[in-house]
Write a protein that holds these residues in place. Structure first.
Motif, short mmCIF file in Angstrom:
data_model
loop_
_atom_site.label_atom_id
_atom_site.label_comp_id
_atom_site.label_asym_id
_atom_site.label_seq_id
_atom_site.Cartn_x
_atom_site.Cartn_y
_atom_site.Cartn_z
N ALA A 166 0.81 -1.21 0.00
CA ALA A 166 0.00 0.00 0.00
C ALA A 166 0.85 1.27 0.00
O ALA A 166 0.30 2.37 0.01
N ASP A 167 2.18 1.13 -0.02
CA ASP A 167 3.03 2.32 -0.02
C ASP A 167 2.78 3.13 -1.29
O ASP A 167 2.76 2.59 -2.40
N ARG A 168 2.62 4.43 -1.14
CA ARG A 168 2.25 5.28 -2.27
C ARG A 168 3.40 5.45 -3.27
O ARG A 168 3.18 5.81 -4.42
N GLY A 169 4.63 5.17 -2.83
CA GLY A 169 5.72 5.16 -3.79
C GLY A 169 5.55 4.06 -4.80
O GLY A 169 5.78 4.24 -6.00
N PHE A 170 5.11 2.89 -4.33
CA PHE A 170 4.84 1.76 -5.22
C PHE A 170 3.53 1.97 -5.98
O PHE A 170 3.45 1.70 -7.19
N GLN A 171 2.51 2.45 -5.30
CA GLN A 171 1.19 2.59 -5.92
C GLN A 171 1.15 3.69 -6.98
O GLN A 171 0.55 3.51 -8.04
N TYR A 172 1.79 4.84 -6.68
CA TYR A 172 1.61 6.01 -7.55
C TYR A 172 2.91 6.71 -7.95
O TYR A 172 2.86 7.73 -8.63
N PRO A 202 6.44 14.94 4.41
CA PRO A 202 7.29 15.25 5.56
C PRO A 202 8.72 14.72 5.35
O PRO A 202 8.90 13.54 5.05
N PHE A 203 9.70 15.58 5.48
CA PHE A 203 11.09 15.18 5.30
C PHE A 203 11.62 14.61 6.61
O PHE A 203 11.51 15.24 7.65
N PRO A 204 12.21 13.40 6.58
CA PRO A 204 12.68 12.78 7.82
C PRO A 204 13.74 13.59 8.54
O PRO A 204 13.90 13.47 9.76
N GLY A 205 14.49 14.39 7.79
CA GLY A 205 15.53 15.23 8.38
C GLY A 205 16.91 14.66 8.18
O GLY A 205 17.12 13.44 8.19
N ALA A 206 17.89 15.54 8.01
CA ALA A 206 19.27 15.11 7.85
C ALA A 206 19.77 14.38 9.09
O ALA A 206 20.61 13.48 8.99
N SER A 207 19.24 14.74 10.25
CA SER A 207 19.67 14.10 11.49
C SER A 207 19.28 12.63 11.55
O SER A 207 19.87 11.84 12.29
N VAL A 208 18.26 12.24 10.76
CA VAL A 208 17.85 10.84 10.66
C VAL A 208 18.59 10.15 9.51
O VAL A 208 19.12 9.05 9.65
N LEU A 209 18.63 10.81 8.35
CA LEU A 209 19.17 10.18 7.16
C LEU A 209 20.69 10.05 7.18
O LEU A 209 21.24 9.02 6.77
N GLY A 269 -1.05 4.24 2.84
CA GLY A 269 -2.34 4.82 3.21
C GLY A 269 -3.47 4.13 2.50
O GLY A 269 -3.28 3.15 1.77
N PRO A 270 -4.68 4.63 2.67
CA PRO A 270 -5.84 4.02 2.04
C PRO A 270 -5.83 4.20 0.53
O PRO A 270 -5.10 5.03 0.00
N ARG A 271 -6.66 3.42 -0.12
CA ARG A 271 -6.77 3.49 -1.57
C ARG A 271 -7.25 4.87 -2.00
O ARG A 271 -8.05 5.51 -1.33
N GLY A 272 -6.77 5.31 -3.16
CA GLY A 272 -7.19 6.60 -3.70
C GLY A 272 -6.03 7.58 -3.75
O GLY A 272 -5.05 7.46 -3.01
N MET A 303 -0.04 10.51 7.60
CA MET A 303 0.68 9.42 6.94
C MET A 303 2.18 9.55 7.17
O MET A 303 2.81 10.50 6.68
N PRO A 304 2.83 8.63 7.90
CA PRO A 304 4.28 8.74 8.09
C PRO A 304 5.02 8.34 6.82
O PRO A 304 4.67 7.35 6.18
N PRO A 305 6.04 9.10 6.42
CA PRO A 305 6.77 8.77 5.19
C PRO A 305 7.59 7.50 5.34
O PRO A 305 7.92 7.08 6.45
N THR A 306 7.89 6.91 4.21
CA THR A 306 8.78 5.74 4.15
C THR A 306 10.12 6.19 3.59
O THR A 306 10.17 6.92 2.61
#
Length: 277
Positions: free
Chosen positions: A15-21, A56-63, A88-91, A98-101
């Motif tokens: 269901a990840d939107r990167g894969f879906q869309y 939402p950008f995870p931040g340089a401190s995370v990446l 997220g949900p379909r559509g 929605m937390p980013p991946t």
């Protein structure tokens, strides 16, 4: 090697939107001797692209610690950082909570940059055109269908890249690169305010040119201007600088401006990696 949201793995949710869309952004950079080249610039570009799309950008401190983690295990390769809007949900409509991946991959890479940088490359002019859309212009988003169609047009091992025009016939970029022309001693690169990808290496080369006293222009470029250019070269973070020596019946030499910028770029990379080679 893959890190997905900070953990080693190989799967993301269907269901990840990167894969879906293709709802996400990415950047790609080389890792040399454990050093991710121009990492701060790539993270800055990711942050800007996420901001424009409302991801939402995870931040340089995370990446950055996750990048360093991978680079300690594998000291040479190509690093790809992908950030999607998450699952997220379909559509098409995204939800606010929605937390980013984030997906970081580091793979082996066999570079042909040295030979190509010295002798130059052949290119072709693609029939596939880039659609004009200022809302997405400059962003390295995960939908690359235009580039895929263009790259499918040739199967000639002697042609290393294809140049792409927009729908009104202006020169924009290569399928995987940005393009520069030397016209009247000045460095010219297409304006990307309506379509195209604003590559990190493109910005580095413009900075090096300005620092070296080479005049620069960012503007609309007609494809016919290729015939008037004394030099043409391509850039991206992996190939660095590739001089173009042939396009159909047009030809160029590896000229002094290209050679000068290539030297400045190599010196900057050596300084970043601490290499004396």
């Amino acid at each position: 090697m893959l890190l997905i949201n900070g953990r080693y793995g190989h799967c993301i949710e269907a269901a990840d939107r990167g894969f879906q869309y293709g709802d996400g952004v990415f950047t790609t950079l080389p890792v040399l001797a454990g050093h991710p080249i121009f990492l701060p610039l790539h993270l800055m570009r990711l942050a800007g692209d996420c901001g424009r799309l409302g991801i939402p950008f995870p931040g340089a401190s995370v990446l950055e610690p996750e990048v360093r983690q991978l680079c300690r295990v594998q000291t040479h390769g190509v690093l790809k950082i992908q950030i999607t809007r998450g699952s997220g949900p379909r559509g098409y409509r995204p939800t606010a909570d929605m937390p980013p991946t984030r997906v970081l991959s580091l793979q082996e890479y066999v570079s042909q940059s040295r030979q190509a940088s010295e002798s130059g490359v052949r290119v072709t002019l693609c029939r596939s055109r880039l659609g004009i859309n200022p809302a997405l212009a400059g962003i390295k988003h995960m939908n690359r269908l235009e580039q895929i169609l263009a790259r499918s047009e040739w199967d000639d091992a002697f042609v290393q890249e294809g140049l792409m025009l927009d729908n009104v016939g202006s020169l924009i970029e290569g399928t995987m690169s940005n393009v520069f022309l030397v016209v009247g001693g000045r460095l010219v690169t297409p304006d990307l305010s309506e379509c195209g990808v604003a590559g990190v290496m493109r910005s580095v080369v413009l900075e090096l040119a300005a620092a070296g006293g080479i005049g620069t222009e960012v503007r609309r470029v007609a494809v016919d201007e290729l015939g008037a250019a004394s030099e043409v070269f391509l850039t991206n973070s992996l190939i660095r600088i590739w001089p173009v020596v042939a396009l159909d019946n047009l030809g160029w030499t590896v000229g002094p401006v290209t050679q000068r910028l290539h030297g400045h770029l190599e010196a900057r990379i050596r300084a970043e990696t601490g290499s004396t080679a």
